[in-house]
Write a protein that holds these residues in place. Structure first.
Motif, PDB file in Angstrom:
ATOM      1  N   LEU A 132       0.792  -1.227   0.000  1.00 50.02           N
ATOM      2  CA  LEU A 132       0.000   0.000   0.000  1.00 50.02           C
ATOM      3  C   LEU A 132       0.828   1.282   0.000  1.00 50.02           C
ATOM      4  O   LEU A 132       0.403   2.289  -0.550  1.00 50.02           O
ATOM      5  CB  LEU A 132      -0.964   0.012   1.193  1.00 50.02           C
ATOM      6  N   VAL A 133       1.997   1.249   0.610  1.00 48.25           N
ATOM      7  CA  VAL A 133       2.816   2.465   0.694  1.00 48.25           C
ATOM      8  C   VAL A 133       3.818   2.538  -0.448  1.00 48.25           C
ATOM      9  O   VAL A 133       3.885   3.526  -1.174  1.00 48.25           O
ATOM     10  CB  VAL A 133       3.547   2.558   2.056  1.00 48.25           C
ATOM     11  N   PHE A 134       4.607   1.479  -0.616  1.00 46.45           N
ATOM     12  CA  PHE A 134       5.698   1.508  -1.578  1.00 46.45           C
ATOM     13  C   PHE A 134       5.381   0.827  -2.900  1.00 46.45           C
ATOM     14  O   PHE A 134       6.207   0.808  -3.804  1.00 46.45           O
ATOM     15  CB  PHE A 134       6.959   0.903  -0.950  1.00 46.45           C
ATOM     16  N   ARG A 135       4.170   0.247  -2.994  1.00 52.09           N
ATOM     17  CA  ARG A 135       3.720  -0.413  -4.230  1.00 52.09           C
ATOM     18  C   ARG A 135       4.669  -1.529  -4.665  1.00 52.09           C
ATOM     19  O   ARG A 135       4.970  -1.688  -5.835  1.00 52.09           O
ATOM     20  CB  ARG A 135       3.541   0.598  -5.366  1.00 52.09           C
ATOM     21  N   LEU A 142      14.654   3.257   3.787  1.00 54.25           N
ATOM     22  CA  LEU A 142      15.921   2.734   3.275  1.00 54.25           C
ATOM     23  C   LEU A 142      15.733   1.353   2.645  1.00 54.25           C
ATOM     24  O   LEU A 142      16.301   1.066   1.591  1.00 54.25           O
ATOM     25  CB  LEU A 142      16.956   2.658   4.394  1.00 54.25           C
ATOM     26  N   VAL A 143      14.918   0.513   3.271  1.00 50.41           N
ATOM     27  CA  VAL A 143      14.672  -0.839   2.759  1.00 50.41           C
ATOM     28  C   VAL A 143      14.018  -0.787   1.379  1.00 50.41           C
ATOM     29  O   VAL A 143      14.402  -1.512   0.464  1.00 50.41           O
ATOM     30  CB  VAL A 143      13.788  -1.647   3.736  1.00 50.41           C
ATOM     31  N   PHE A 144      13.029   0.076   1.224  1.00 45.72           N
ATOM     32  CA  PHE A 144      12.263   0.105  -0.012  1.00 45.72           C
ATOM     33  C   PHE A 144      12.712   1.176  -1.002  1.00 45.72           C
ATOM     34  O   PHE A 144      12.142   1.311  -2.082  1.00 45.72           O
ATOM     35  CB  PHE A 144      10.775   0.303   0.274  1.00 45.72           C
ATOM     36  N   HIS A 145      13.740   1.956  -0.671  1.00 42.34           N
ATOM     37  CA  HIS A 145      14.210   3.017  -1.569  1.00 42.34           C
ATOM     38  C   HIS A 145      14.511   2.460  -2.960  1.00 42.34           C
ATOM     39  O   HIS A 145      15.242   1.495  -3.120  1.00 42.34           O
ATOM     40  CB  HIS A 145      15.467   3.683  -1.006  1.00 42.34           C
ATOM     41  N   LEU A 172      11.672  -8.825   1.997  1.00 45.94           N
ATOM     42  CA  LEU A 172      11.313  -9.290   3.340  1.00 45.94           C
ATOM     43  C   LEU A 172      12.513  -9.444   4.272  1.00 45.94           C
ATOM     44  O   LEU A 172      12.448  -9.001   5.420  1.00 45.94           O
ATOM     45  CB  LEU A 172      10.496 -10.585   3.273  1.00 45.94           C
ATOM     46  N   PRO A 173      13.644 -10.042   3.846  1.00 42.59           N
ATOM     47  CA  PRO A 173      14.778 -10.159   4.779  1.00 42.59           C
ATOM     48  C   PRO A 173      15.277  -8.798   5.296  1.00 42.59           C
ATOM     49  O   PRO A 173      15.520  -8.646   6.501  1.00 42.59           O
ATOM     50  CB  PRO A 173      15.854 -10.870   3.958  1.00 42.59           C
ATOM     51  N   ALA A 174      15.403  -7.817   4.421  1.00 41.42           N
ATOM     52  CA  ALA A 174      15.836  -6.485   4.863  1.00 41.42           C
ATOM     53  C   ALA A 174      14.782  -5.844   5.761  1.00 41.42           C
ATOM     54  O   ALA A 174      15.103  -5.159   6.738  1.00 41.42           O
ATOM     55  CB  ALA A 174      16.123  -5.594   3.651  1.00 41.42           C
ATOM     56  N   TYR A 175      13.518  -6.080   5.432  1.00 44.48           N
ATOM     57  CA  TYR A 175      12.416  -5.561   6.234  1.00 44.48           C
ATOM     58  C   TYR A 175      12.476  -6.150   7.646  1.00 44.48           C
ATOM     59  O   TYR A 175      12.361  -5.425   8.633  1.00 44.48           O
ATOM     60  CB  TYR A 175      11.086  -5.909   5.553  1.00 44.48           C
TER      61      TYR A 175
END
Length: 132
Positions: free
Chosen positions: A64-67, A123-126, A74-77
């Motif tokens: 919903l936020v980062f599409r 940072l994870v989803f950048h 998932l591992p970085a999250y």
């Protein structure tokens, strides 16, 4: 994408993060409170609420936020959430040692760690999202 379009998308993404973050924060605090009410110790309630919340939050935040879909990030999250959990657990322990009620302590800490989550998840989803 033009600079103006990027700015608009960043604003939209932030607005989505706020809405999804409020839902996720409410969900996490509700799980924590329920676990306390069921008789778990505060630290046990915190770790269980984080474990449940990580999966819930990954899907809501990624989609919903980062599409972003799928499990690639998932591992970085999870790593970001381990950092957030560790800092939260330390601060909760400090508050409890000072005699602060566990409901109040986590209620005060929640907004602080929501901001830390935003920073780390950005940072994870950048560079991993697509425009709306």
């Amino acid at each position: 994408m033009t600079e103006t379009a990027r700015t608009v998308e960043t604003g939209r993404r932030f607005a989505r993060f706020v809405v999804v973050g409020l839902v996720n924060t409410g969900f996490g605090y509700a799980v924590y409170s329920l676990l306390l009410w069921l008789g778990l110790e505060p630290q046990a309630a915190l770790i269980l609420s984080f474990a449940i919340g990580v999966m819930w939050n990954y899907f809501t935040t990624a989609r919903l936020v980062f599409r972003v879909s799928g499990f690639r990030r998932l591992p970085a999250y999870v790593g970001a959430y381990v950092v957030v959990y560790s800092a939260n657990a330390l601060c909760l322990n400090m508050a409890l040692a000072q005699g602060v009620n566990p409901f109040l302590a986590q209620g005060v800490l929640t907004p602080i760690f929501a901001v830390l989550s935003f920073v780390l998840l950005s940072l994870v989803f950048h560079g991993q999202s697509r425009p709306s």
